[in-house]
Enzyme design. Structure first.
Site, PDB file in Angstrom:
ATOM      1  N   LYS A 179       0.728  -1.232   0.282  1.00 24.15           N
ATOM      2  CA  LYS A 179      -0.076  -0.341   0.059  1.00 24.15           C
ATOM      3  C   LYS A 179       1.218   1.658   0.058  1.00 24.15           C
ATOM      4  CE  LYS A 179      -3.149  -3.326   1.152  1.00 24.15           C
ATOM      5  NZ  LYS A 179      -4.853  -3.276  -0.065  1.00 24.15           N
TER       6      LYS A 179
HETATM    7  C1  LIG Z   1      -5.166  -4.405   1.000  1.00 22.71           C
HETATM    8  C2  LIG Z   1      -6.684  -4.557   0.285  1.00 22.71           C
HETATM    9  C3  LIG Z   1      -7.372  -4.845   1.405  1.00 22.71           C
HETATM   10  C4  LIG Z   1      -7.705  -5.191   2.538  1.00 22.71           C
HETATM   11  O1  LIG Z   1      -6.454  -4.981   3.312  1.00 22.71           O
HETATM   12  P1  LIG Z   1      -5.567  -6.072   4.603  1.00 22.71           P
HETATM   13  O2  LIG Z   1      -4.655  -5.218   5.180  1.00 22.71           O
HETATM   14  O3  LIG Z   1      -4.804  -6.809   3.449  1.00 22.71           O
HETATM   15  O4  LIG Z   1      -6.428  -7.132   5.031  1.00 22.71           O
HETATM   16  C5  LIG Z   1      -9.389  -4.566   1.984  1.00 22.71           C
HETATM   17  N1  LIG Z   1      -9.689  -3.656   0.556  1.00 22.71           N
HETATM   18  C6  LIG Z   1      -8.900  -3.603  -0.532  1.00 22.71           C
HETATM   19  C7  LIG Z   1      -9.325  -2.702  -1.730  1.00 22.71           C
HETATM   20  C8  LIG Z   1      -7.467  -3.652  -0.453  1.00 22.71           C
HETATM   21  O5  LIG Z   1      -6.863  -2.812  -1.590  1.00 22.71           O
END
Ligand SMILES: *Cc1c(COP(=O)(O)O)cnc(C)c1O
Length: 359
Positions: A179
């Site tokens: 992210k």
């Molecule tokens: C990464 C992501 C999540 C989940 O996050 P995690 O930390 O991996 O559990 C939820 N929604 C979207 C759109 C994502 O890209």
């Protein structure tokens, strides 16, 4: 190989982690509270509640709004699976609404037709770092007396009409290493609602507000202080990370200008480009899949987000009674190229040359 994503960690994160390790307070210490305060201030909300990851943030947010079995939540079929899973984990029913091909986000004009007496919430995703049309969503939500839960897992620092995402409604963030900022695993929920914040704190901590007193059944969805210490340092760098992403996009746009058959994302204000996602349409000289293979062979780590819309995933077939033509077409056309902060101009030259070579 130019990877599609890469966390950017430095001496600051290393020192912060060591500090926590040496303190012996690895969990439920001061760092989580410090990170929550800094994040709330950054987003411009009263409360931020740190969680173990983005999925648990979403799950807790759905639960805290009192959404459960028999309730419907409107969301997009073109997202990471966690968005829909959080709805199912709460026992509620996801109702998919098709997306807009220019933004890859929920098509606001299709939402009202999907609202029933069971609809409790809209769960938009600010996909690839581009905010959903929050003004339209908010007016629909107000009209029908339903809530909004923002999946901002890909949109830390993104702005819509000058306001940060996560401040419009209940915001859910992820700090997974791919992210825009990371804590390893981690998540955050943002809100201005005091009572909701209180419910969230209980849900993520075994239904407890006082040690060994449990008012309800809850979960252990807490963030560690090791993760929070990393998050505090990453948050300080987030704006510069996002600026570099946008600079990389500008540079690529200059190099590529226009290529028949390829649709480039616009440099919309407030877009933080978690992914830089182009569309290789059937009008292009080669297919999207040959395009992908050829770039990967040249060491360019491009990737497809997402090859299968949620309503086509096995676990969601029962919910996909309708077709979602735009989401299905986008799944065939999209391709994301690396533009994250560690991608250099030389890398971008390589990417641009590879694409020119195919045109
Ligand atoms: C990464 C992501 C999540 C989940 O996050 P995690 O930390 O991996 O559990 C939820 N929604 C979207 C759109 C994502 O890209």
């Amino acid at each position: 190989m130019i990877p599609i994503a890469k966390p950017l960690l430095g001496a600051e994160e290393q020192a912060a982690v060591l500090h926590v390790l040496n303190s012996g307070m690895l969990a439920q210490g001061q760092k989580v509270a410090e990170f929550e305060q800094a994040f709330a201030q950054f987003i411009g909300v009263r409360h931020a509640i740190a969680t173990s990851n983005g999925t648990t943030a979403l799950h807790a947010a759905v639960l805290a709004h009192g959404i459960g079995p028999g309730d419907e939540v409107i969301t997009t079929p073109f997202t990471f699976i966690a968005t829909a899973n959080a709805i199912k984990m709460a026992g509620a029913t996801p109702v998919f609404v098709d997306i807009d091909e220019d933004t890859f986000n929920l098509n606001a004009s299709l939402i009202e037709a999907a609202i029933t007496s069971k609809t409790k919430a809209i769960l938009p995703v600010h996909l690839f770092g581009l905010p959903a049309e929050m003004d339209k969503l908010q007016s629909i939500a107000r009209k029908h007396n339903i809530v909004i839960i923002e999946d901002a897992a890909q949109a830390h620092g993104a702005e819509f009409q000058g306001k940060k995402v996560g401040s419009f409604a209940t915001g859910c963030f992820s700090f997974y290493p791919t992210k825009n900022m990371t804590t390893g695993e981690g998540g955050m929920i943002t809100t201005n609602d005091n009572q909701l914040a209180e419910r969230l704190r209980k849900i993520i901590n075994h239904g407890s507000t006082q040690k060994y007193v449990h008012d309800s059944v809850g979960y252990n969805y807490r963030m560690t202080d090791i993760a929070a210490a990393i998050g505090i340092e990453q948050l300080k760098k987030l704006e510069s990370f996002n600026q570099k992403r946008r600079a990389n996009v500008r540079y690529l746009h200059q190099k590529l200008a226009s290529i028949p058959g390829i649709i480039f994302p616009s440099l919309t204000e407030g877009h933080v480009f978690h992914q830089y996602t182009i569309r290789v349409t059937p009008k292009f000289r080669v297919s999207r899949d040959i395009f992908l293979k050829s770039l990967v062979e040249k060491g360019i780590g491009c990737s497809i987000f997402y090859p299968i819309p949620i309503h086509k995933q096995k676990a969601y077939v029962p919910y996909g009674s309708s077709t979602y033509p735009v989401a299905e077409r986008m799944a065939q056309e999209v391709l994301s190229l690396p533009i994250h902060p560690t991608v250099s101009e030389t890398d971008l030259d390589t990417i641009a040359a590879a694409i020119r070579g195919l045109a």
